[in-house]
Write a protein that holds these residues in place. Sequence first.
Motif, PDB file in Angstrom:
ATOM      1  N   ARG A 186     -28.389  67.009 -24.875  1.00  0.00           N
ATOM      2  CA  ARG A 186     -27.747  68.181 -24.272  1.00  0.00           C
ATOM      3  C   ARG A 186     -27.372  67.949 -22.818  1.00  0.00           C
ATOM      4  O   ARG A 186     -26.331  68.400 -22.363  1.00  0.00           O
ATOM      5  CB  ARG A 186     -28.685  69.383 -24.382  1.00  0.00           C
ATOM      6  CG  ARG A 186     -28.053  70.694 -23.932  1.00  0.00           C
ATOM      7  CD  ARG A 186     -29.012  71.851 -24.074  1.00  0.00           C
ATOM      8  NE  ARG A 186     -29.482  71.999 -25.439  1.00  0.00           N
ATOM      9  CZ  ARG A 186     -30.388  72.893 -25.828  1.00  0.00           C
ATOM     10  NH1 ARG A 186     -30.920  73.694 -24.931  1.00  0.00           N
ATOM     11  NH2 ARG A 186     -30.762  72.980 -27.080  1.00  0.00           N
ATOM     12  N   TYR A 187     -28.239  67.257 -22.071  1.00  0.00           N
ATOM     13  CA  TYR A 187     -28.026  67.083 -20.635  1.00  0.00           C
ATOM     14  C   TYR A 187     -27.797  65.599 -20.325  1.00  0.00           C
ATOM     15  O   TYR A 187     -28.708  64.884 -19.912  1.00  0.00           O
ATOM     16  CB  TYR A 187     -29.228  67.611 -19.851  1.00  0.00           C
ATOM     17  CG  TYR A 187     -29.482  69.074 -20.085  1.00  0.00           C
ATOM     18  CD1 TYR A 187     -28.713  70.041 -19.462  1.00  0.00           C
ATOM     19  CD2 TYR A 187     -30.494  69.493 -20.957  1.00  0.00           C
ATOM     20  CE1 TYR A 187     -28.925  71.400 -19.694  1.00  0.00           C
ATOM     21  CE2 TYR A 187     -30.721  70.829 -21.189  1.00  0.00           C
ATOM     22  CZ  TYR A 187     -29.937  71.779 -20.558  1.00  0.00           C
ATOM     23  OH  TYR A 187     -30.152  73.107 -20.799  1.00  0.00           O
ATOM     24  N   GLU A 216     -30.081  78.946 -25.604  1.00  0.00           N
ATOM     25  CA  GLU A 216     -31.403  78.529 -26.080  1.00  0.00           C
ATOM     26  C   GLU A 216     -32.499  79.331 -25.400  1.00  0.00           C
ATOM     27  O   GLU A 216     -33.440  79.768 -26.020  1.00  0.00           O
ATOM     28  CB  GLU A 216     -31.593  77.028 -25.791  1.00  0.00           C
ATOM     29  CG  GLU A 216     -32.979  76.491 -26.125  1.00  0.00           C
ATOM     30  CD  GLU A 216     -33.242  76.401 -27.605  1.00  0.00           C
ATOM     31  OE1 GLU A 216     -34.415  76.267 -27.999  1.00  0.00           O
ATOM     32  OE2 GLU A 216     -32.276  76.484 -28.385  1.00  0.00           O
ATOM     33  N   GLU A 232     -33.823  66.176 -27.870  1.00  0.00           N
ATOM     34  CA  GLU A 232     -32.871  67.283 -27.795  1.00  0.00           C
ATOM     35  C   GLU A 232     -32.300  67.430 -26.391  1.00  0.00           C
ATOM     36  O   GLU A 232     -31.088  67.601 -26.207  1.00  0.00           O
ATOM     37  CB  GLU A 232     -33.562  68.583 -28.224  1.00  0.00           C
ATOM     38  CG  GLU A 232     -32.629  69.775 -28.264  1.00  0.00           C
ATOM     39  CD  GLU A 232     -33.321  71.032 -28.758  1.00  0.00           C
ATOM     40  OE1 GLU A 232     -32.739  72.119 -28.591  1.00  0.00           O
ATOM     41  OE2 GLU A 232     -34.446  70.924 -29.299  1.00  0.00           O
ATOM     42  N   ARG A 247     -25.270  75.323 -20.753  1.00  0.00           N
ATOM     43  CA  ARG A 247     -25.887  74.573 -21.848  1.00  0.00           C
ATOM     44  C   ARG A 247     -27.283  75.100 -22.176  1.00  0.00           C
ATOM     45  O   ARG A 247     -27.786  74.902 -23.272  1.00  0.00           O
ATOM     46  CB  ARG A 247     -25.976  73.092 -21.476  1.00  0.00           C
ATOM     47  CG  ARG A 247     -24.636  72.409 -21.329  1.00  0.00           C
ATOM     48  CD  ARG A 247     -24.774  71.020 -20.756  1.00  0.00           C
ATOM     49  NE  ARG A 247     -25.242  71.041 -19.377  1.00  0.00           N
ATOM     50  CZ  ARG A 247     -25.442  69.946 -18.640  1.00  0.00           C
ATOM     51  NH1 ARG A 247     -25.232  68.747 -19.174  1.00  0.00           N
ATOM     52  NH2 ARG A 247     -25.863  70.041 -17.391  1.00  0.00           N
ATOM     53  N   ASN A 254     -27.193  60.688 -22.211  1.00  0.00           N
ATOM     54  CA  ASN A 254     -27.147  61.246 -23.574  1.00  0.00           C
ATOM     55  C   ASN A 254     -28.036  60.538 -24.589  1.00  0.00           C
ATOM     56  O   ASN A 254     -27.750  60.528 -25.788  1.00  0.00           O
ATOM     57  CB  ASN A 254     -25.710  61.272 -24.103  1.00  0.00           C
ATOM     58  CG  ASN A 254     -24.848  62.274 -23.353  1.00  0.00           C
ATOM     59  OD1 ASN A 254     -23.943  61.882 -22.622  1.00  0.00           O
ATOM     60  ND2 ASN A 254     -25.123  63.557 -23.526  1.00  0.00           N
TER      61      ASN A 254
END
Length: 248
Positions: free
Chosen positions: A149-150, A223, A145, A219, A99
């Motif tokens: 997210r991942y 997007e 980003e 996730r 993260n």
Amino acid sequence: MDPTDIPVNVPIDDPNADTEWNDILRKHGIIPEKPPSPTPLIEEALEEARRLAHENRLEGKDLDELAELEDEEDEDFLEQYRRKRLEELSTINAASVFNQVYHLQKPDYSKDVTDASHKAYVCVLLTSSQGTNVESRILIEIWRELAQRYGDVKFCQMRADLCIEHYPEKNTPTVLIYKDGDIRRQLVTLRELEGRRTKTADVEQVLVKVGAIRHGDPRAKREVDATEHTDSKIRRGQSGADEDSDWD
């Protein structure tokens, strides 16, 4: 010579036609058997494709999208997918140990990248050595980003010249994707993507193809859909625009 051995020119209009005459010729081996019609096979394949599409119609939908289908889908069927999504999210949260973007030091590269890639995918961004490269700045933002997210993928960053002495500035940014000690994918600049118009979703798709992100990962879906829609409008409305116009 036996008269029966004399070859005879048998009139044939269409060897594939379903006629009594052709049946006689096929029986005596004068013309080959008619090949089976592909139509039943095609129809069977289409029916199987329709069946699979219907069975998997909820794949990739998140919990909010599943809730919107309560009036359209069987309640037990929806509940199955809800449980599946919750299990996926639980697995994702348990694996999210990174993260953040890790800034590498050359002495630790082997430990932090090569060795670490035996436990997770490791994505390394080699940035412009001079700090003025526009594409490097774009990827730095995307890297932040994606790292947030991942969390199950390790995102690292390092100045190219500090990693590889005399690394050509024209080759930055460079992306290296490691797994199990090997480089699985390499990108040299953004020319393979959308250049200076590269979006987060474009990089996500690279990660999906290499296996770092699972296809249909919830996730990524929103997007990707939004970006495809935006890019579609750009292509329709600005097909002749200069790629660098936003950066003049």
